[in-house]
Structure formats: C-alpha cells, structure tokens
Design an enzyme around this catalytic site. Sequence first.
Site, PDB file in Angstrom:
ATOM      1  N   GLU A  99      29.398  13.120  22.472  1.00 29.73           N
ATOM      2  CA  GLU A  99      28.694  12.879  23.808  1.00 29.73           C
ATOM      3  C   GLU A  99      29.842  12.320  24.678  1.00 29.73           C
ATOM      4  OE1 GLU A  99      26.133  13.891  23.317  1.00 29.73           O
ATOM      5  OE2 GLU A  99      24.574  13.549  21.958  1.00 29.73           O
ATOM      6  N   HIS A 113      27.821  17.902  26.295  1.00 29.66           N
ATOM      7  CA  HIS A 113      28.452  17.565  25.101  1.00 29.66           C
ATOM      8  C   HIS A 113      29.257  18.903  24.400  1.00 29.66           C
ATOM      9  CE1 HIS A 113      24.490  17.872  22.930  1.00 29.66           C
ATOM     10  NE2 HIS A 113      25.272  19.359  22.199  1.00 29.66           N
TER      11      HIS A 113
HETATM   12  C1  F6R Z   1      26.795  22.381  17.791  1.00 28.03           C
HETATM   13  C2  F6R Z   1      27.175  22.175  18.941  1.00 28.03           C
HETATM   14  C3  F6R Z   1      26.332  21.921  20.154  1.00 28.03           C
HETATM   15  C4  F6R Z   1      25.778  23.048  20.908  1.00 28.03           C
HETATM   16  C5  F6R Z   1      24.709  22.298  22.012  1.00 28.03           C
HETATM   17  C6  F6R Z   1      24.171  23.329  22.421  1.00 28.03           C
HETATM   18  O1  F6R Z   1      27.229  23.282  16.401  1.00 28.03           O
HETATM   19  O2  F6R Z   1      28.594  22.073  18.835  1.00 28.03           O
HETATM   20  O3  F6R Z   1      27.433  21.643  21.128  1.00 28.03           O
HETATM   21  O4  F6R Z   1      26.730  23.888  20.763  1.00 28.03           O
HETATM   22  O5  F6R Z   1      23.874  20.923  21.994  1.00 28.03           O
HETATM   23  O6  F6R Z   1      23.198  23.467  21.468  1.00 28.03           O
HETATM   24  P1  F6R Z   1      22.108  24.904  22.159  1.00 28.03           P
HETATM   25  O7  F6R Z   1      22.425  26.018  21.691  1.00 28.03           O
HETATM   26  O8  F6R Z   1      20.738  25.314  20.874  1.00 28.03           O
HETATM   27  O9  F6R Z   1      21.450  24.782  23.107  1.00 28.03           O
END
Ligand code: F6R
Length: 264
Positions: free
Chosen positions: A143, A138
């Site tokens: 999603e 995503h």
């Molecule tokens: C958050 C977002 C999400 C995150 C993804 C990865 O604003 O847009 O797409 O970038 O869920 O999250 P982390 O960096 O916590 O692994």
Amino acid sequence: MEIMILPDAQRASELCAAVIDRAIRAKPGFVLGLATGSTPVPMYRELIRRHREEGLDFSRVRSFNLDEYLGLAPDHPASYRRFMNEQLFDHINIDPANTRVPDGLAADIDAACAQYEADIRAAGGVDVQVLGIGSDGHIGFNEPASSFASRTRSLTLTRQTRQDNARFFASLDDVPHGCVTMGIGTILESRTAVMLAFGAGKADAIAGAIEGPLCAMNPASALQLHPDARIFLDEAAASKLKLKDYYNEVFARSPYWQSFKEVK
Ligand code: F6R
C-alpha cells in the site's frame, strides 16, 4: 519501462500471455510470479487455452504468488489460494506442490515471510512476475508508504483497497484488514515484470506509476527502477498518459513486439 497500449483488455491479455508462453518454453524450471484479482483472469484464460491447444507445458514450472489475506484459510471462497486453483492451476499441468501462495494462517507470520523469501531465492528467483495495480497504486498488497526496499511481510490494507475488494466478499466487514505480501524490493528482483491494467479506474494510478515521480505514495512507480518492466494497458487505462503517442511509436517500431502475431 515498455508501455504497450492495446485496443482492449482481451488483446492486451493475449499479448502478455504470449510473452509468458515464449519465456516458459525457453527455460526449463521457469519460475513464474503470479497475481490475483480481476485483471489477470483473461490472461490466465489465454494461458489455459495455450496449454490445451498449443502444448504449453507447465509440468516443470514453479510459481510464487504475490500475496494472501491474513486469517483466510486456503479453502475460503475469497482466499487467493482458492482463486489461483480455480482460475489457473486446476486447468493446467502444473504440479500443485510447485505452486506457492503466502500462508495467511501461519502461526509465526514473520518466520513464514522470511521462509517465503528464502524459497524464492532457492528456486533461483522469479523469472517473470505478473502484476496488477490497485486504484491507489499498490502492487502486490504494498500500500502507499510502503518502502521500495520492503520484503515479504504482513501489513494493513487501506480502506480504499478493502472497498475495492469487497466485491469478492459478502460485505465490506468481511474483508480482512491484514495481508501478507511480497515486498516492493522482492518484486524489483524479478528478472521481468509484466503489469496489466485495464479500465478508466486505473488511469490515475497508471499515469502516476509511469510518468509521475518515484514516490512511496504510488508504490507502482517503483517499477521505474526495474530493469525490464513491461506494462500492458487498454485505451482506458492509458487515457491519462501524456506521452501516449511516443509509447505507441516505440511499440510499433520494436522488432521484438512486432514478432508477436498478437500485435498484428
Ligand atoms: C493481487 C494483487 C493486487 C491486485 C490489485 C488490482 O494479487 O497483487 O495488487 O493486482 O489490487 O486488483 P484488480 O485486478 O482486481 O483490479
């Protein structure tokens, strides 16, 4: 797409911050698209350091965040508004009135989403959009099965995403089921997209996004349609790429990339 593979997350984050620094200094009224999650935190720390030590000025920057949980108040410890304040906004000289995060409490979510799109347009569009990637591919909270033409809207989080993000909440049951997110179509309209991905847990999603087919099952593959997508990886996140040597060669031969001292 340009793929930059750095030895570690810190080096990749410093290079990404240098790109954003250069872009902000070049354009008054710069519009920055922002992401939350663990991945961009070292990059935000580097932007803060550049503000404090190198005069990077955010006073005329406007920002739009990608997403927010439905039902969380801005001051909830796990809300993305609170995350942005704590990780970036409180430490730089951006005008809080110029920072936007989708409203997860809006009484009329559809109207709020349409207004968010209108506000991005009125600001002149996003100059640089920061992105992370979910382990399910995503971007924002788009999603799998999200349309590549989707706009800002509310949608339901997958169980995988709720499990991935449970670390920010007291328990899995506390993770909201819904979110508001910019759409993939919205993200594709940014002038430049910079994606950060670190760690082996992102390797499959990254391989699918960069080398797999355009596919709604990997929303990040939509970046193949973006005219200026730059992907910053550490070795672990890049470990499943087949053409890694080629990307490294392109990176090493690019006068633009070699002009950054962070590459040396
Ligand atoms: C958050 C977002 C999400 C995150 C993804 C990865 O604003 O847009 O797409 O970038 O869920 O999250 P982390 O960096 O916590 O692994």
